[in-house]
Design a protein around this motif. Structure first.
Motif, mmCIF file in Angstrom:
data_model
loop_
_atom_site.group_PDB
_atom_site.id
_atom_site.type_symbol
_atom_site.label_atom_id
_atom_site.label_comp_id
_atom_site.label_asym_id
_atom_site.label_seq_id
_atom_site.Cartn_x
_atom_site.Cartn_y
_atom_site.Cartn_z
ATOM 1 N N ALA A 184 27.864 17.365 36.279
ATOM 2 C CA ALA A 184 28.758 18.103 37.161
ATOM 3 C C ALA A 184 30.022 18.520 36.429
ATOM 4 C CB ALA A 184 29.123 17.258 38.373
ATOM 5 N N CYS A 185 30.567 19.647 36.881
ATOM 6 C CA CYS A 185 31.837 20.154 36.340
ATOM 7 C C CYS A 185 32.740 20.507 37.513
ATOM 8 C CB CYS A 185 31.574 21.393 35.473
ATOM 9 S SG CYS A 185 33.077 22.173 34.844
ATOM 10 N N ASP A 186 33.981 20.062 37.449
ATOM 11 C CA ASP A 186 34.923 20.308 38.547
ATOM 12 C C ASP A 186 35.575 21.687 38.478
ATOM 13 O OD1 ASP A 186 34.659 17.663 39.654
ATOM 14 O OD2 ASP A 186 35.846 16.921 37.967
ATOM 15 N N PHE A 187 35.313 22.434 37.410
ATOM 16 C CA PHE A 187 35.981 23.721 37.202
ATOM 17 C C PHE A 187 34.975 24.879 37.268
ATOM 18 C CE2 PHE A 187 38.264 20.420 34.898
ATOM 19 C CZ PHE A 187 39.545 20.556 35.421
ATOM 20 N N TRP A 188 35.440 25.991 37.767
ATOM 21 C CA TRP A 188 34.615 27.186 37.861
ATOM 22 C C TRP A 188 34.394 27.762 36.456
ATOM 23 C CZ3 TRP A 188 31.441 28.770 41.308
ATOM 24 C CH2 TRP A 188 31.007 30.089 41.354
ATOM 25 N N PRO A 189 33.169 28.204 36.140
ATOM 26 C CA PRO A 189 32.894 28.728 34.787
ATOM 27 C C PRO A 189 33.721 29.976 34.473
ATOM 28 C CG PRO A 189 30.853 28.298 35.996
ATOM 29 C CD PRO A 189 31.960 28.184 36.981
ATOM 30 N N PRO A 190 34.372 30.016 33.330
ATOM 31 C CA PRO A 190 35.141 31.212 32.951
ATOM 32 C C PRO A 190 34.292 32.470 32.948
ATOM 33 C CG PRO A 190 35.643 29.377 31.484
ATOM 34 C CD PRO A 190 34.494 28.934 32.328
ATOM 35 N N LEU A 191 33.020 32.331 32.549
ATOM 36 C CA LEU A 191 32.139 33.495 32.479
ATOM 37 C C LEU A 191 31.845 34.072 33.860
ATOM 38 C CD1 LEU A 191 30.726 35.097 30.242
ATOM 39 C CD2 LEU A 191 28.695 33.670 30.584
ATOM 40 N N ALA A 192 32.095 33.290 34.917
ATOM 41 C CA ALA A 192 31.838 33.751 36.288
ATOM 42 C C ALA A 192 33.123 34.163 37.005
ATOM 43 C CB ALA A 192 31.137 32.651 37.082
ATOM 44 N N SER A 193 34.210 34.301 36.257
ATOM 45 C CA SER A 193 35.488 34.655 36.894
ATOM 46 C C SER A 193 35.444 36.039 37.526
ATOM 47 C CB SER A 193 36.627 34.582 35.870
ATOM 48 O OG SER A 193 36.364 35.456 34.781
ATOM 49 N N SER A 194 34.618 36.933 36.978
ATOM 50 C CA SER A 194 34.514 38.282 37.550
ATOM 51 C C SER A 194 33.960 38.238 38.969
ATOM 52 C CB SER A 194 33.620 39.166 36.670
ATOM 53 O OG SER A 194 32.295 38.653 36.630
ATOM 54 N N TRP A 195 33.172 37.192 39.267
ATOM 55 C CA TRP A 195 32.621 37.076 40.629
ATOM 56 C C TRP A 195 33.754 36.949 41.640
ATOM 57 C CZ3 TRP A 195 33.059 32.962 44.134
ATOM 58 C CH2 TRP A 195 32.304 33.106 45.300
ATOM 59 N N ILE A 196 34.775 36.189 41.303
ATOM 60 C CA ILE A 196 35.908 36.001 42.225
ATOM 61 C C ILE A 196 36.546 37.356 42.537
ATOM 62 C CG2 ILE A 196 38.128 34.846 42.558
ATOM 63 C CD1 ILE A 196 37.203 32.763 40.478
ATOM 64 N N ASP A 197 36.686 38.184 41.511
ATOM 65 C CA ASP A 197 37.320 39.495 41.688
ATOM 66 C C ASP A 197 36.460 40.446 42.523
ATOM 67 O OD1 ASP A 197 39.372 38.583 40.039
ATOM 68 O OD2 ASP A 197 38.341 39.269 38.221
ATOM 69 N N ARG A 198 35.155 40.201 42.574
ATOM 70 C CA ARG A 198 34.253 41.085 43.329
ATOM 71 C C ARG A 198 34.262 40.784 44.822
ATOM 72 N NH1 ARG A 198 29.776 39.566 40.079
ATOM 73 N NH2 ARG A 198 28.713 38.987 42.010
ATOM 74 N N CYS A 199 34.777 39.615 45.210
ATOM 75 C CA CYS A 199 34.650 39.154 46.599
ATOM 76 C C CYS A 199 35.707 39.790 47.504
ATOM 77 C CB CYS A 199 34.735 37.633 46.665
ATOM 78 S SG CYS A 199 33.419 36.795 45.761
ATOM 79 N N HIS A 200 35.603 41.111 47.700
ATOM 80 C CA HIS A 200 36.570 41.815 48.552
ATOM 81 C C HIS A 200 36.187 41.721 50.027
ATOM 82 C CE1 HIS A 200 38.360 43.339 44.916
ATOM 83 N NE2 HIS A 200 37.238 43.961 44.563
ATOM 84 N N THR A 201 34.886 41.899 50.313
ATOM 85 C CA THR A 201 34.439 41.923 51.708
ATOM 86 C C THR A 201 33.610 40.703 52.084
ATOM 87 O OG1 THR A 201 32.467 43.198 51.069
ATOM 88 C CG2 THR A 201 34.425 44.442 51.758
ATOM 89 N N TRP A 202 32.948 40.108 51.119
ATOM 90 C CA TRP A 202 32.091 38.942 51.384
ATOM 91 C C TRP A 202 31.937 38.134 50.114
ATOM 92 C CZ3 TRP A 202 27.351 37.001 49.641
ATOM 93 C CH2 TRP A 202 26.780 36.006 50.446
ATOM 94 N N PRO A 203 31.987 36.814 50.174
ATOM 95 C CA PRO A 203 32.257 36.022 51.384
ATOM 96 C C PRO A 203 33.740 35.987 51.736
ATOM 97 C CG PRO A 203 31.964 34.575 49.504
ATOM 98 C CD PRO A 203 31.672 35.962 49.001
ATOM 99 N N HIS A 204 34.047 35.309 52.823
ATOM 100 C CA HIS A 204 35.423 35.166 53.293
ATOM 101 C C HIS A 204 36.252 34.446 52.228
ATOM 102 C CE1 HIS A 204 38.795 33.574 55.696
ATOM 103 N NE2 HIS A 204 38.553 34.581 56.521
ATOM 104 N N PRO A 205 37.540 34.802 52.082
ATOM 105 C CA PRO A 205 38.394 34.170 51.061
ATOM 106 C C PRO A 205 38.373 32.639 51.086
ATOM 107 C CG PRO A 205 39.528 36.036 52.018
ATOM 108 C CD PRO A 205 38.256 35.887 52.785
ATOM 109 N N GLN A 206 38.298 32.053 52.293
ATOM 110 C CA GLN A 206 38.257 30.594 52.378
ATOM 111 C C GLN A 206 36.985 30.045 51.745
ATOM 112 O OE1 GLN A 206 40.581 28.330 53.304
ATOM 113 N NE2 GLN A 206 39.073 26.870 52.520
ATOM 114 N N VAL A 207 35.864 30.760 51.929
ATOM 115 C CA VAL A 207 34.595 30.350 51.319
ATOM 116 C C VAL A 207 34.688 30.476 49.800
ATOM 117 C CG1 VAL A 207 32.109 30.813 51.177
ATOM 118 C CG2 VAL A 207 33.291 31.020 53.378
ATOM 119 N N VAL A 208 35.307 31.565 49.340
ATOM 120 C CA VAL A 208 35.480 31.768 47.897
ATOM 121 C C VAL A 208 36.281 30.620 47.298
ATOM 122 C CG1 VAL A 208 36.436 33.271 46.103
ATOM 123 C CG2 VAL A 208 35.320 34.275 48.100
ATOM 124 N N ARG A 209 37.389 30.267 47.957
ATOM 125 C CA ARG A 209 38.226 29.170 47.445
ATOM 126 C C ARG A 209 37.442 27.861 47.425
ATOM 127 N NH1 ARG A 209 42.267 32.023 50.403
ATOM 128 N NH2 ARG A 209 41.864 30.776 52.276
#
Length: 681
Positions: A184-209
């Motif tokens: 297990a890793c407690d941190f989000w993968p740096p290579l997947a950081s672009s996914w966070i930027d894509r989440c404009h409409t879905w999922p909800h910001p609380q789900v993203v966090r």
């Protein structure tokens, strides 16, 4: 099937057909209430278990279709297990968040691996022995080889498992399982950081966090085309995907379910495993991308088929291009290793053939055909999409109690410390915000913990010479068993009878048995989820699930093979445990008649024979109503034990032989052979 090119009549027809398929899928896949209940029950059970685990024990997370809320035939429940005190980091600066004396740190090194894969370098001077055994030296550092680790840990969770992908696979009874030992890793993968930027409409910001805070995992399998396949690890987003599926509305979830059905019943039908190029994970990825791109503004029952069509077109496009982008790391092309060249061409031709048929391609699916044909033959058919009318109260109750039974069956550890930790954890959760389904599940878990604790306590002090300690332990055990009966279903009262029999209080045991017999005989009782609907509704309809559970539900009795409940079954428990079966499952009426016979042996021989006759009639003639087919091995065994005790050795021999002929659910054949040998001495 662009909506702009459809006439109003065709558009209305498609909406009407969508509503029919929506209703059909609710019956096949489940209504939103059923799906929510399944998830809640699993979630609370997993939460309790993981809170109790100590730092040197495995944390467990269930994944797969069943965890997502599906209960279709073939739905799988996969398990992921990892050490609490081993953590993966992406950067050396993250070491500041850990106590290096208590946690073993592992560094992800992804520079030489394909996107979505990485090498794991052990940084700490200490680690679990299995980790040390899997180390290889690369680039001047000690790395954990995924292939070695997979081989070493394959049978950790369930003995005699075989390697299947990153998992250890096998069968328990009739249930197939895939368990993956991971990190297990407690941190989000740096290579997947672009996914966070894509989440404009879905999922909800609380789900993203929530997803980002939860980090990720690493499973022991490398990329087939990578330079270090045998040593690489795949980044797993199973927890993130679970949260995404939970965040879907019901139409989106049913779209995913429909694609899974079509994949199984049509696309992959008749193919060997090595010929199945598309899998359920590709379907899920297509739904994720379609939702996030906001291709369909309104996911509702009237648009269900349109939603399916857009997802299908996306899959077709991916196959044509030979590129299926991972939802979190798009650079990871999930088709790269197996969908290319001639195989890609054949798959595209097959899918394009369905595409040319338009929505009629769904008629190839047996599960969907009737819903579509209903509308084609009855275009004016009125369809009600109100989910509350699709499943009756009794049907829902039956499924919910079945879900609870399936999820609570793993008994807590027999150690007093862990039992107390379980009880403290349950107590803490009772003041947390819980759903109505989780409250009932906690109630059953509490009952299960209490009866395990009661017999554990009795076993601990049964041989002590200090009368005061024995008296205190007995009072505590009796109190816990009465609470068990108060919280649990009807058959839980038999744990009290077992305890009284074990402590030589035959009259008290028989009193409990008689009351339980009356309760079990009521015409409204739900037994093995079979029930007289009308009488059940008359008796407990509209009442709380807690009341229904205590007065109208009976389950199999579960004996933890690490605890001695009845001395006469010690041999069976020992053999079953040696064969890695943790529990005995015994039909309640079999337990009742057995206890009745054993108690009456000491008080009334005629009634003892009557009880034995009742047990014999039940085991010989039941057609699966009271004695489940899988539990016939232990049921015939118990009949044989009672007949042997009564002196009817010929009948006992026949019963033992019948036990050997049943499906070996409990793997007690060695015990049966031992008892047969006793008869000839």
């Amino acid at each position: 099937m662009d909506s702009s090119s459809l006439t109003p009549q065709i558009e209305t027809g498609i909406q009407h057909m969508s509503e029919s398929v929506f209703v059909g899928l609710c019956c096949t896949v489940g209504t939103s209430q059923q799906v929510a209940m399944r998830r809640d029950v699993t979630d609370i059970q997993e939460m309790v278990t993981n809170k109790v685990m100590t730092s040197n024990m495995n944390t467990r997370m269930f994944s797969g279709s069943e965890r997502e809320g599906f209960r279709m035939e073939g739905s799988d429940m996969d398990g992921m297990f990892w050490f609490k005190n081993h953590r993966v980091i992406w950067d050396l600066s993250q070491t500041q968040f850990y106590n290096v004396h208590r946690q073993s740190l592992i560094l992800s090194v992804s520079s030489e691996s394909p996107p979505g894969f990485t090498l794991l370098q052990l940084l700490s001077p200490w680690a679990d022995s299995r980790v040390f055994s899997a180390l290889v030296t690369m680039n001047g550092g000690h790395h954990i080889s995924s292939s070695k680790y997979r081989e070493i840990t394959c049978s950790d969770i369930m003995p005699n498992s075989t390697v299947h992908g990153p998992c250890g696979s096998g069968v328990i009874g009739t249930l197939e399982y895939d368990d993956a030992q991971c990190f297990a890793c407690d941190f989000w993968p740096p290579l997947a950081s672009s996914w966070i930027d894509r989440c404009h409409t879905w999922p909800h910001p609380q789900v993203v966090r929530d997803i980002v805070r939860s980090g990720c995992h690493f499973v022991a399998i490398g990329h087939k085309l990578g330079n270090h396949e045998s040593n690489e690890w795949r980044i797993s987003f199973s927890l993130a995907e679970q949260k995404l599926v939970y965040s879907m509305n019901h139409c989106q979830f049913l779209t995913y379910g429909l694609l899974k059905l079509f994949l199984k019943e049509v696309i992959n039908n008749g193919l060997r495993d090595n010929e199945k190029l598309l899998c359920s994970y590709h379907m899920k990825t297509a739904v994720f991308w379609t939702i996030q791109r906001n291709t369909i503004p309104n996911w509702c029952p009237q648009n269900l088929l349109k939603c399916v069509w857009y997802c299908f077109k996306l899959i077709l496009k991916w196959v044509y291009e030979g590129v299926c982008p991972n939802f979190f790391i798009p650079e990871n092309n999930m088709f790269l290793s197996n969908i290319h060249s001639e195989a890609q061409n054949r798959l595209f031709v097959r899918l394009f053939g369905f595409y040319e048929k338009g929505l009629a391609f769904l008629l190839h699916s047996p599960s969907l055909r009737s819903s579509i044909m209903n509308v084609l033959y009855n275009p004016r058919l009125s369809i009600c999409t109100d989910e509350h009318t699709l499943v009756s109260e009794v049907e829902f109750d039956g499924e919910m109690f079945g879900e609870i039974y399936e999820n609570y069956t793993t008994a807590p550890s027999t150690g007093p410390y862990l039992i107390m930790k379980y009880l403290n954890t349950v107590e803490q959760l009772t003041i947390s915000p819980l759903t109505q389904y989780q409250v009932v599940m906690l109630q059953v878990l509490t009952a299960s913990i209490l009866h395990s604790a009661a017999f554990t306590l009795q076993n601990m002090y049964s041989n002590t010479t200090e009368n005061k300690l024995m008296y205190i332990a007995d009072r505590m055990s009796c109190h816990m068993l009465k609470l068990t009966a108060k919280f649990g279903c009807i058959s839980y009262r038999l744990y009290i009878a077992m305890y009284y029999y074990k402590t030589l209080r035959y009259t008290e045991a028989l009193s409990v048995i008689e009351m339980t017999k009356v309760n079990l005989a009521q015409p409204y009782v739900m037994n093995n989820w079979t029930v007289d609907t009308e009488r059940y509704t008359e008796a407990v309809g509209g009442q709380s699930w807690s009341t229904k559970l205590r007065h109208a539900v009976t389950w199999n009795i579960i004996l933890d093979n690490r605890i001695i409940y009845i001395n006469e079954l010690m041999t069976e428990q020992m053999v079953s445990l040696q064969n890695h079966i943790p529990e005995l499952y015994i039909p309640p009426l079999v337990v009742l008649h057995m206890l009745e016979f054993l108690c009456y042996r000491h008080t009334d021989t005629m009634r003892a024979q009557t009880a034995l006759n009742d047990l014999q009639v039940l085991v010989h003639h039941d057609q699966g109503l009271y004695v489940d087919v899988d539990l016939r091995d232990i049921s015939w065994q118990i009949l044989g034990i009672c007949q042997q005790i009564s002196g009817n050795l010929q009948a006992a021999l026949y019963s033992y032989q019948q036990s050997l002929r049943q499906y070996p659910y409990h793997k007690i054949q060695s015990a049966t052979l031992m008892r047969i040998q006793e008869l000839s001495i």
